[in-house]
Enzyme design. Sequence first.
Site, mmCIF file in Angstrom:
data_model
loop_
_atom_site.group_PDB
_atom_site.id
_atom_site.type_symbol
_atom_site.label_atom_id
_atom_site.label_comp_id
_atom_site.label_asym_id
_atom_site.label_seq_id
_atom_site.Cartn_x
_atom_site.Cartn_y
_atom_site.Cartn_z
ATOM 1 C CG ASP A 178 -1.223 3.536 2.184
ATOM 2 O OD1 ASP A 178 -0.736 4.124 1.192
ATOM 3 O OD2 ASP A 178 -1.227 2.300 2.307
ATOM 4 C CG HIS A 234 8.924 6.145 8.946
ATOM 5 N ND1 HIS A 234 8.490 7.257 9.646
ATOM 6 C CD2 HIS A 234 9.791 5.501 9.743
ATOM 7 C CE1 HIS A 234 9.078 7.259 10.833
ATOM 8 N NE2 HIS A 234 9.870 6.216 10.917
ATOM 9 C CE LYS A 242 3.140 10.667 4.048
ATOM 10 N NZ LYS A 242 2.381 9.476 4.466
HETATM 11 P P1 GDP Z 1 0.404 8.769 1.439
HETATM 12 O O1 GDP Z 1 1.104 7.468 1.587
HETATM 13 O O2 GDP Z 1 0.171 9.401 2.794
HETATM 14 O O3 GDP Z 1 1.053 9.723 0.482
HETATM 15 O O4 GDP Z 1 -1.074 8.459 0.893
HETATM 16 P P2 GDP Z 1 -1.656 8.559 -0.592
HETATM 17 O O5 GDP Z 1 -1.909 9.969 -0.956
HETATM 18 O O6 GDP Z 1 -0.820 7.755 -1.491
HETATM 19 O O7 GDP Z 1 -3.091 7.894 -0.384
HETATM 20 C C1 GDP Z 1 -3.237 6.560 0.072
HETATM 21 C C2 GDP Z 1 -4.590 6.029 -0.312
HETATM 22 O O8 GDP Z 1 -5.614 6.759 0.347
HETATM 23 C C3 GDP Z 1 -4.891 6.129 -1.811
HETATM 24 O O9 GDP Z 1 -5.566 4.984 -2.210
HETATM 25 C C4 GDP Z 1 -5.781 7.348 -1.891
HETATM 26 O O10 GDP Z 1 -6.629 7.339 -2.996
HETATM 27 C C5 GDP Z 1 -6.544 7.281 -0.589
HETATM 28 N N1 GDP Z 1 -6.969 8.606 -0.162
HETATM 29 C C6 GDP Z 1 -6.178 9.700 -0.067
HETATM 30 N N2 GDP Z 1 -6.890 10.774 0.335
HETATM 31 C C7 GDP Z 1 -8.166 10.329 0.518
HETATM 32 C C8 GDP Z 1 -9.390 10.972 0.926
HETATM 33 O O11 GDP Z 1 -9.434 12.159 1.214
HETATM 34 N N3 GDP Z 1 -10.478 10.181 1.002
HETATM 35 C C9 GDP Z 1 -10.455 8.864 0.709
HETATM 36 N N4 GDP Z 1 -11.596 8.200 0.815
HETATM 37 N N5 GDP Z 1 -9.334 8.240 0.302
HETATM 38 C C10 GDP Z 1 -8.207 8.949 0.206
HETATM 39 MG MG MG Z 2 2.859 9.509 -0.543
#
Ligand code: GDP
Ligand code: MG
Length: 388
Positions: free
Chosen positions: A21, A84, A24
């Site tokens: 979250d 993970h 990425k």
């Molecule tokens: P991952 O699990 O690392 O792949 O994370 P995700 O890309 O699925 O993002 C997780 C959450 O964080 C989602 O609800 C996204 O919309 C939010 N999110 C991702 N990047 C940003 C950002 O740059 N700014 C904000 N405010 N939210 C973000």
């Molecule tokens: Mg992801």
Amino acid sequence: SKTAYVRTKPHLNIGTMGHVDHGKTTLTAAITKVLSERGAGAFVPFDRIDRAPEEARRGITINLAHVEYETDTRHYAHVDMPGHADYVKNMVTGAAQLDGAVLVVSAVDGVMPQTAEHVLLARQVGVDHIVVALNKADAGDDELTDLVELEVRELLTAHGYGGDSVPVVRVSGLGALQGDPRWTASIEALLDAVDTYVPTPERYVDAPFLMPIENVLTITGRGTVVTGAVERGTVRVGDRVEVLGADTETVVTGVETFGKPMDRAEAGDNVALLLRGVPRDAVRRGHVVARPGSVVPRRRFTARVYVLSAREGGRTTPVTTGYRPQFYIRTADVVGDVDLGGTGVARPGETVTMTVELGRDVPLEPGLGFAVREGGRTVGAGTVSELL
Ligand code: GDP
Ligand code: MG
């Protein structure tokens, strides 16, 4: 007919790492969006990355998404993984052979357990260059973000990455996806940092050709295709190759990368090879395609193995002589007997020397990395020391 792949720039394999979250997948989508607007690749939306092709075999799911893009100076294949456990599997088994990584840390949440674990994992599998994307900079305040940056630099220093010199770029993947010019520029700054900080790796182009098979497909009317990342050497249409595991020799009748034909693939490339006259069921993931006679499969070796701690998802109890886990070597999954010699015990969190006897011969060599798995989870990461 399809446009040929023209090698005009060095190719690198990179990937996003970091706590769940922290953004990425959003960042991966944002990179493709920003570059597609420059005409350097296709936009790959979030949903397509997050629904990575899954391959379930013996209850183990290998899950990683590849996207392709170009900067002014390089061609990249970028992997993003959903969870993970996918990082542990794909990184230690070498399915994701990263030349460099983008560590995504939410500026709002800071360093979290998986942030630290991925840095540890990257160090263990030999990823030497990390660039930090301090993501969600749109949502964090400056003072807090400064603290998070310090925290990340300390973490990197603690793992030998020289935290003071690692580029840390404040970005917003979400902002860039929404077209905000400020955050679009932040993605460009991140890509510049990757271009300049991650060196073009030395490829083993002059070594005999070797490619571990990741996937086997049938193309109607053309034959059997095997896919994977070329580990070393080069391969071109017309080359004779041996498929170790299938005990067969054949000729490569087609070479493609990301759907584009190429006349010559080299170490580091992600390719599909069309094999003449090989039945679909004769080859499978785990087999190795190589120049005939260049590798001799073996089954006994000594290795240095790090036994994951319980906190890292590993065992809670020690490993002893007679232990019989699965060994993930390149893309192969083979059972093996462990002999710990002397005291005969390895506790979670320890690094030990062991002798392994595999259930079948596979191509092995000193320095080759592998994962030790048990009941569908990774319990150790090791490197081959000596063949016996
Ligand atoms: P991952 O699990 O690392 O792949 O994370 P995700 O890309 O699925 O993002 C997780 C959450 O964080 C989602 O609800 C996204 O919309 C939010 N999110 C991702 N990047 C940003 C950002 O740059 N700014 C904000 N405010 N939210 C973000
Ligand atoms: Mg992801």
